[in-house]
Design an enzyme around this catalytic site. Sequence first.
Site, PDB file in Angstrom:
ATOM      1  N   GLU A  48      42.739  35.005  35.965  1.00  0.00           N
ATOM      2  CA  GLU A  48      42.030  33.765  36.205  1.00  0.00           C
ATOM      3  C   GLU A  48      42.982  32.633  35.829  1.00  0.00           C
ATOM      4  O   GLU A  48      43.513  32.633  34.714  1.00  0.00           O
ATOM      5  CB  GLU A  48      40.765  33.710  35.334  1.00  0.00           C
ATOM      6  N   ARG A  80      42.155  47.563  26.195  1.00  0.00           N
ATOM      7  CA  ARG A  80      42.987  46.366  26.199  1.00  0.00           C
ATOM      8  C   ARG A  80      43.978  46.418  25.054  1.00  0.00           C
ATOM      9  O   ARG A  80      43.778  47.132  24.073  1.00  0.00           O
ATOM     10  CB  ARG A  80      42.136  45.097  26.123  1.00  0.00           C
ATOM     11  N   LYS A 119      42.511  33.443  25.740  1.00  0.00           N
ATOM     12  CA  LYS A 119      43.085  32.216  26.299  1.00  0.00           C
ATOM     13  C   LYS A 119      42.397  30.985  25.726  1.00  0.00           C
ATOM     14  O   LYS A 119      43.036  29.959  25.548  1.00  0.00           O
ATOM     15  CB  LYS A 119      42.962  32.244  27.818  1.00  0.00           C
TER      16      LYS A 119
HETATM   17  P1  ATP Z   1      41.350  36.390  27.910  1.00  0.00           P
HETATM   18  O1  ATP Z   1      40.153  37.042  27.330  1.00  0.00           O
HETATM   19  O2  ATP Z   1      42.554  36.440  27.058  1.00  0.00           O
HETATM   20  O3  ATP Z   1      41.075  35.011  28.432  1.00  0.00           O
HETATM   21  P2  ATP Z   1      40.934  37.542  30.432  1.00  0.00           P
HETATM   22  O4  ATP Z   1      40.641  38.982  30.538  1.00  0.00           O
HETATM   23  O5  ATP Z   1      39.817  36.597  30.611  1.00  0.00           O
HETATM   24  O6  ATP Z   1      41.745  37.283  29.127  1.00  0.00           O
HETATM   25  P3  ATP Z   1      42.129  37.335  32.988  1.00  0.00           P
HETATM   26  O7  ATP Z   1      42.993  36.270  33.501  1.00  0.00           O
HETATM   27  O8  ATP Z   1      40.781  37.479  33.548  1.00  0.00           O
HETATM   28  O9  ATP Z   1      42.057  37.101  31.431  1.00  0.00           O
HETATM   29  O10 ATP Z   1      42.891  38.726  32.996  1.00  0.00           O
HETATM   30  C1  ATP Z   1      43.672  39.206  34.048  1.00  0.00           C
HETATM   31  C2  ATP Z   1      43.842  40.681  33.873  1.00  0.00           C
HETATM   32  O11 ATP Z   1      44.499  40.962  32.648  1.00  0.00           O
HETATM   33  C3  ATP Z   1      42.517  41.391  33.831  1.00  0.00           C
HETATM   34  O12 ATP Z   1      42.599  42.545  34.646  1.00  0.00           O
HETATM   35  C4  ATP Z   1      42.336  41.752  32.384  1.00  0.00           C
HETATM   36  O13 ATP Z   1      41.607  42.921  32.238  1.00  0.00           O
HETATM   37  C5  ATP Z   1      43.780  41.922  31.917  1.00  0.00           C
HETATM   38  N1  ATP Z   1      43.890  41.661  30.476  1.00  0.00           N
HETATM   39  C6  ATP Z   1      43.524  40.552  29.807  1.00  0.00           C
HETATM   40  N2  ATP Z   1      43.728  40.689  28.480  1.00  0.00           N
HETATM   41  C7  ATP Z   1      44.248  41.928  28.306  1.00  0.00           C
HETATM   42  C8  ATP Z   1      44.664  42.681  27.171  1.00  0.00           C
HETATM   43  N3  ATP Z   1      44.600  42.186  25.933  1.00  0.00           N
HETATM   44  N4  ATP Z   1      45.152  43.931  27.366  1.00  0.00           N
HETATM   45  C9  ATP Z   1      45.232  44.436  28.604  1.00  0.00           C
HETATM   46  N5  ATP Z   1      44.849  43.789  29.710  1.00  0.00           N
HETATM   47  C10 ATP Z   1      44.355  42.554  29.580  1.00  0.00           C
HETATM   48 MG    MG Z   2      38.650  36.980  32.564  1.00  0.00          MG
END
Ligand code: ATP
Ligand code: MG
Length: 564
Positions: free
Chosen positions: A33, A257, A267
């Site tokens: 995102e 994760r 984020k």
């Molecule tokens: P955050 O919670 O840090 O904002 P998010 O999951 O909302 O992270 P996205 O931009 O939606 O962030 O994530 C893009 C991809 O990265 C998704 O497929 C998500 O599952 C993966 N991802 C995010 N954080 C992790 C993590 N700590 N370990 C592994 N994969 C991750």
């Molecule tokens: Mg997300």
Amino acid sequence: MEENLSLNFLEEIIEDGLNKGTYKSILTRFPPEPNGYLHIGHAKSICLNFGLAKKYGGKTNLRFDDTNPVKEDTEYVDSIQQDIRWLGFDWAAVYYASDYFEQLYEWAVVLIKKGLAYVDDQTQEEIRLGRGTVTEPGKNSPYRNRSIEENLDLFERMRKGEFEDGTKVLRAKIDMAHPNMQLRDPIMYRILHANHHRTGDKWCIYPMYDYAHGQSDSIEHITHSICTLEFDIHRPLYDWFIEQLGIFPSHQYEFARLNINYTVMSKRKLLQLVKEGYVSGWDDPRMPTICGFRRRGYTPESIRNFCEDIGVAKRDNIIDYVRLENSLRDHLNKVAPRRMAVMNPVKLVIDNYPEGQTEMLTAINNPENEADGTRQVPFSRELYIEREDFMEEAPKKFFRLSLGREVRLRYAYFVTAQSVEKDAEGNITCIHCTYDPATRGGDAPDGRKVKGTLHWVSAQHAIDAEVRMFDRLFATEAPDEAPEGKTFLDNLNPDSLQVLKNCKLEPALADAHMVVNDRGIEEPQRFQFERMGYFCTDRDSTPEHLVFNRSCSLKDTWAKISQG
Ligand code: ATP
Ligand code: MG
């Protein structure tokens, strides 16, 4: 056939499907995102998605999951692409979930026509209460049995902008008593009169993650939609939409994760650190962001190796930060040229060395890589050494310089300290010593040994530099866990940055500068400063004012501290 024990569970699934002919090749996607910069957790996901595709001759799409107009921005879109490329990966195609808004809308209409979606006028609060709990079933909305015609009309008018934010939603009509709460008539669309960074004001209804994600996967014919564990309860809904619409059967798989101690990875929290000035920006070298690691001197290899090394887990765990640092040390040890630099200088004068003489000594650039060759380092009567490398009266185990003791100056001579000069406060301003001309190159012809070898810089040839030393950004192992009334911000380490303004470097470092790597991305030049650690140029550095960052120490200093 013998089972290959070295395969992770995703590789097993992929090989199984390939063997059975379920698909001819695989297509994965990385779906960030664009609401912030990528962090090391995303690196794990990137390495996994791109890595699996690469291993099995498939491809990976980059898809911006931009269904949330309020928090998204093109600044993030650009940084995300740069970070993925810097890590060494190339996407087959780049897409945006917003490209699919029209298709998603049409499919929502299909579901309405099949009697599988309806417009609900309840407030957010009423909808929340109506969903029930894990132990109690939910209640049907009073609007649940609207006619298909009425739903089609209302949904179209939602799109046209006839209703205010929050006054209506489109819900899937599944089962308000379903044991999985995700299936209790989940919301598909909400009204949001907001400007979107790509579609502008074209839309005022936006699809929810659950409705947008699987359908986007299906549009692209993604075979393996890999996401983190918390989405496992969403999988039945993912499958439900695809089944009801009869579209390409993408499948979702979940892995644990990445969590690392002494840092935060949401984020939202990283944005707060930036916005409220706790760090200098998203690429502050203390940040767990990919651009922060890049500025800190991490190599793409070190991050990829780390992700490979920690493997793919099906259960949540916490990885020690030290493993990331070790991965960097392993790589830099092989590739970083050695240099001499004095962080906290004190003058060393060799009383019996000819005044005005300079000799050039040969130093090895990297003992791990002969091809890196040698360089010439100037030596003269007045040098700088580390203040910590001298003690007037030292205990026996102090293998550095002290009065009457002999040490080796790296690549140069043996010297013996004779006396010191001090200022009015008693601080040492200068150490006087004598040298043994017969020890040139660092060995005594009579075979006598010394315990210590010190790095040094010739005073008259020294280059001035600023060096930024970093410690962990957070003082506690799990910064997200704050006691009542406190937040993760209270767990910040107040001493995570120390700026050394008076460092002295050997002349070979004078033209150290940022470089553009083979992927066209600016990154630091990296060095080992002998005995002091790995360092790299900072983007603030100019030829007039050199600035270096310490990437990491030579050894894991934390392990030593905890062992006492
Ligand atoms: P955050 O919670 O840090 O904002 P998010 O999951 O909302 O992270 P996205 O931009 O939606 O962030 O994530 C893009 C991809 O990265 C998704 O497929 C998500 O599952 C993966 N991802 C995010 N954080 C992790 C993590 N700590 N370990 C592994 N994969 C991750
Ligand atoms: Mg997300």
